[in-house]
Design a protein around this motif. Structure first.
Motif: not given
Length: 609
Positions: A365-366, A380, A382, A384, A439, A585
């Motif tokens: 998470y960012q 956001e 993300l 991985r 996303n 992130p």
């Protein structure tokens, strides 16, 4: 009776006897009148012969008067045209005209009849039931001794079978008789066309040279009848995966060629090759036998591997032999580099499937920072992938594979679910952030059940719509504008915040952007990276910020790594940022620490007020 002339020729004579009597009724003389009836008899014979021909010929005959009104037709005409005699008597022969010929065609026929006295040629007629059929027709005029037209005679024969034979012969010249697929002659022509199209449209296409691995053994041991059945069924399977613009052909034996055009990416051609292997994975059922036949596939790309049909086929054939050498039931590219890429793709897809099973995927998470209010605006999520042997695999590597293999929908649902769970957890722990941003893949977005799935997630996790933000790239939106507007509108009705990701890298249309129910646009990191040094990027970023402000949209810049970038963005009125300058992130545990003690995270922003 018959007599001989002085020249020895036969003459037919008719004698009429006249008896003369006196007033008393007594015979007093006999007068014999002899008439030459040779020509009359000949004419009568001709008429009888004509009548016989008229009634017995297999050709249709129409006799019309000088005004082109039909006065007689024969039995063959009735059989061919399906009109009865009553249907056509006193009608003009034009009732037979079909719509296969333009008016000029019939005008030319009439001109020939009027000037030359006859016409013959191929013409399509119309039957009574509306069916058209080809005929070979002859039209002649009949004149009297003063050369005045008294009649028109139309004779025609139905040449449907002849035309069918011609078409069949023409078909066989360009197609394989067994499978009905285009043959080598036709393939060369189609390849030439594909090359011209590719050059004109600046595109690539791919040739797949396919050889059936076990076919020779089956054909030799079980016979040609079974072998032929396999070839027919193989052609049907290949045709089933071809689009209208693609070509499937048989070169002979057990060799087939598939042309796919255009090919967008190397992954596209890999997907086609894998699809071919898949359709042959099911056994052929022939005469109660289960017969397994696998393909070896060689792939050549235009223009990379050849610029003419002969070279492309030769190189695809060479690649096919490489596929056989590599163990059959697989594919190889003519280029070793492309073959290596294909091998890597298969490897990563298999690894990705296992990653889903073994829970190797995770979310980082960012934080997104509001530099004006000095607070964390949102986060956001993300995706991985930490592989035990390969290490951290970049999303740019595995996301395209996930999309092409269809795994992206399963992965996307998992990401949404995990994100909603985290958001619910943050709310329960009293952490105040506006939203979590996720996303969404284009493939996932256009699926019919996507909106329903998101709606159900909100209910299950007791979230309000604005607490979930969905990021969709502008290229996905613009590829199907109507569908995008429809789906985005439904999501907007749920209160979900919608953001256009990577803005400026696609092909946005302002007219459609105004119609889209979006709340935010994200400036792609590629434009942020070189500001304030790159004046072109500065201009682009200024334009995007101004556009967002004019449309009353939030604007967030991603990839912020330098203080000078923050100063520039803040001066232009963009107060939402994310990037390594504030935080990379992080895992869920690391995120919770940051959110509970945000001072260190926000400290770089203190000097920007």
């Amino acid at each position: 009776g018959p007599s001989l002339r002085d020249d020895g020729s036969l003459v037919l004579l008719k004698t009429d006897w006249n008896y003369r009597y006196n007033t008393k009724g007594e015979l007093n003389g006999i007068v014999a009148v002899v008439t030459d009836i040779t020509e009359q008899k000949q004419n009568e014979n001709k008429l009888r012969q004509a009548a016989t021909v008229f009634s017995s010929t297999t050709d249709a005959v129409i006799i019309a008067d000088s005004d082109c009104n039909i006065i007689a037709v024969n039995e063959a005409f009735i059989n061919i045209s399906q009109y009865t005699e009553a249907d056509v008597i006193s009608k003009n022969p034009r009732i037979l005209q079909s719509d296969r010929h333009p008016d000029e065609f019939y005008k030319n026929i009439w001109n020939s009849i009027q000037t030359r006295g006859h016409w013959n040629g191929e013409i399509w007629n119309l039957k009574k039931n509306g069916e058209t059929y080809p005929t070979w027709s002859r039209v002649s005029t009949v004149t009297d001794d003063k050369n005045i037209i008294t009649n028109y005679v139309l004779i025609f024969s139905d040449i449907t079978k002849i035309k069918q034979s011609e078409e069949h012969l023409k078909f066989l010249a360009h197609h394989d008789d067994l499978t009905q697929l285009p043959n080598r002659t036709s393939l060369d022509f189609k390849l030439e066309q594909s090359i011209h199209r590719a050059n004109r449209q600046q595109q690539k296409f791919a040739i797949f040279f396919i050889d059936l691995d076990q076919f020779k053994h089956i054909n030799d041991s079980l016979g040609h009848v079974i072998g032929d059945n396999i070839l027919i069924k193989a052609s049907q399977r290949l045709t089933s995966i071809a689009r209208n613009e693609d070509t499937v052909s048989r070169l002979g034996g057990d060799e087939f060629v598939l042309i796919i055009e255009p090919i967008d990416t190397i992954h596209h051609s890999m997907s086609v090759a894998e699809r071919i292997i898949q359709i042959f994975s099911t056994a052929f059922e022939i005469e109660d036998l289960q017969l397994h036949v696998t393909p070896s596939i060689g792939i050549a790309l235009y223009p990379d591997n050849g610029d003419n049909p002969e070279e492309l086929l030769k190189n695809a054939d060479a690649a096919m032999y490489r596929a056989k050498q590599n163990g059959r039931n697989n594919y190889a590219y003519y280029s070793e580099e492309l073959t290596e890429k294909a091998t890597q793709r298969i490897k990563y897809e298999n690894m990705l499937r296992k990653a889903l099973e073994l829970n190797q995927l995770s979310l980082h998470y960012q934080p997104q920072i509001d530099i004006k209010q000095k607070k964390i605006h949102g986060i956001e999520a993300l995706l991985r992938w930490q592989h035990p042997d390969e290490g951290m695999i970049p999303p740019s590597v595995f996301i395209p594979i996930a999309e092409e293999s269809g795994l992206i929908c399963t992965i996307g649902q998992w990401v949404l679910k995990q994100s909603c769970q985290l958001m619910k957890k943050l709310i329960s722990e009293g952490i105040d952030i506006d939203h979590i941003s996720v996303n969404v893949s284009g493939i996932q977005f256009i699926r019919g059940q996507f909106v329903d799935y998101v709606s159900e997630l909100l209910k299950t996790h007791e979230l309000k719509g604005p607490q979930l933000e969905l990021e969709i790239t502008e290229s996905v939106i613009m590829n199907d504008k109507i569908k995008s507007i429809e789906s985005l509108t439904l999501l907007g009705k749920l209160g979900i915040s919608l953001s256009i990701d990577d803005f400026g890298t696609g092909y946005s249309s302002l007219s459609y952007l105004k119609k889209l129910p979006v709340n935010c646009i994200k400036i792609d990191r590629s434009f942020i990276h070189d500001i304030p040094e790159d004046k072109d990027d500065e201009s682009i970023v200024k334009s995007i910020i101004a556009l967002g402000q004019s449309l009353n949209l939030k604007v967030i810049a991603e990839g912020v790594e330098q203080e000078s970038q923050v100063v520039f963005l803040q001066n232009e009125g963009c107060n939402l940022v994310q990037g390594f300058l504030f935080s990379k992130p992080v895992t869920e545990n690391e995120l919770l620490k940051l959110l509970k003690q945000p001072q260190e995270l926000l400290s770089p922003a203190k000097s920007y007020s």
